[in-house]
Design a protein around this motif. Structure first.
Motif, PDB file in Angstrom:
ATOM      1  N   ASP A 124      42.355  39.918  44.598  1.00  0.00           N
ATOM      2  CA  ASP A 124      42.866  39.488  43.283  1.00  0.00           C
ATOM      3  C   ASP A 124      44.292  38.958  43.406  1.00  0.00           C
ATOM      4  OD1 ASP A 124      40.759  39.830  41.447  1.00  0.00           O
ATOM      5  OD2 ASP A 124      41.125  41.975  41.317  1.00  0.00           O
ATOM      6  N   GLN A 125      45.118  39.698  44.127  1.00  0.00           N
ATOM      7  CA  GLN A 125      46.509  39.292  44.334  1.00  0.00           C
ATOM      8  C   GLN A 125      46.579  38.018  45.180  1.00  0.00           C
ATOM      9  OE1 GLN A 125      49.412  40.892  43.345  1.00  0.00           O
ATOM     10  NE2 GLN A 125      48.663  42.842  42.580  1.00  0.00           N
TER      11      GLN A 125
ATOM     12  N   LEU B 272      34.907  36.296  42.453  1.00  0.00           N
ATOM     13  CA  LEU B 272      36.340  36.157  42.699  1.00  0.00           C
ATOM     14  C   LEU B 272      36.710  34.761  43.194  1.00  0.00           C
ATOM     15  CD1 LEU B 272      37.529  39.456  44.417  1.00  0.00           C
ATOM     16  CD2 LEU B 272      38.425  38.470  42.320  1.00  0.00           C
TER      17      LEU B 272
ATOM     18  N   PHE C 244      39.154  44.433  47.289  1.00  0.00           N
ATOM     19  CA  PHE C 244      39.063  43.535  46.137  1.00  0.00           C
ATOM     20  C   PHE C 244      40.348  43.449  45.311  1.00  0.00           C
ATOM     21  CE2 PHE C 244      34.576  44.010  47.214  1.00  0.00           C
ATOM     22  CZ  PHE C 244      34.185  42.675  47.181  1.00  0.00           C
ATOM     23  N   PRO C 245      41.093  44.538  45.117  1.00  0.00           N
ATOM     24  CA  PRO C 245      42.394  44.381  44.446  1.00  0.00           C
ATOM     25  C   PRO C 245      43.358  43.496  45.235  1.00  0.00           C
ATOM     26  CG  PRO C 245      41.688  46.665  44.356  1.00  0.00           C
ATOM     27  CD  PRO C 245      40.750  45.964  45.294  1.00  0.00           C
TER      28      PRO C 245
END
Length: 206
Positions: free
Chosen positions: A49-50, A86, A45-46
């Motif tokens: 995000d990017q 997201l 998930f990080p």
């Protein structure tokens, strides 16, 4: 494995750049939707995000969870619910995984791997096969992971292999050791079965 590339020591931003380049290349090849499958868990998930910070036409992206816990989408353990939060604000479509009759081919299958060699929710106790006739399967991990003690639904190996490219993101020495053994054919874990059957390019970020 001539189709395997291992890239070591890259952070989330670099992996997101790589993923964005793959999506951009596919979007440039046609005007239609681009369908991918992505993993759950703490690592992806990080990176997502990017990834969403890149200037792409997200309205053309269709995102399939590779697997999910059988809980409501508003449950904290739901991969699908997190993916919706997201990707949908950016305009992408997120599919709910269920025991359906058909799964489309994927431009990209992004996977993680557990320390026990499981991929998606294809745990060793489920004895996943590369010739499984089912595109999606409901199953129960044994033992149940204490951090997520739920039944699962998962794409099967043939569904994951019906992709133009496979990419793994693995972190930690323990998982790298399992991966190396799988590549060498020294175990028969789900990761080893998938890699042995893969004919498309496979990229592993470790």
């Amino acid at each position: 494995m001539e189709n395997l590339t291992i890239i070591e020591g890259q952070g989330d931003a670099t992996i997101a750049d790589w993923l964005a380049s793959q999506l951009r290349e596919r979007m440039d090849q046609s005007d239609g939707p681009v369908t991918i499958t992505v993993p759950g868990g703490s690592t992806p998930f990080p990176i997502m995000d990017q990834l969403l910070g890149h200037d792409l036409d997200w309205t053309r992206l269709v995102v399939w969870p590779g697997d999910d816990r059988i809980v409501s989408e508003d449950h904290a353990a739901s991969n699908t619910g997190k993916l919706r939060k997201l990707f949908e604000p950016a305009g992408a479509e997120v599919v709910t995984l269920n025991e359906m009759e058909g799964v489309p081919p994927f431009a990209l299958a992004w996977l993680g791997m557990g320390a026990d060699g499981h991929i998606a929710s294809l745990f060793p106790n489920t004895d996943p096969k590369v010739d499984d006739a089912r595109p999606v399967v409901r199953l129960t991990p044994d033992p149940l992971p204490p951090e997520a003690p739920f039944d699962r639904i998962s794409l099967t190996m043939p569904s994951l292999l019906a992709s133009d490219r496979l990419v793994f993101v693995l972190r930690g020495a323990e998982k790298r050791s399992v991966l190396d053994e799988a590549i060498a054919g020294d175990n028969d874990l789900p990761i080893a079965r998938l890699l042995a059957a893969a004919r498309q390019p496979v990229t592993c970020f470790t």
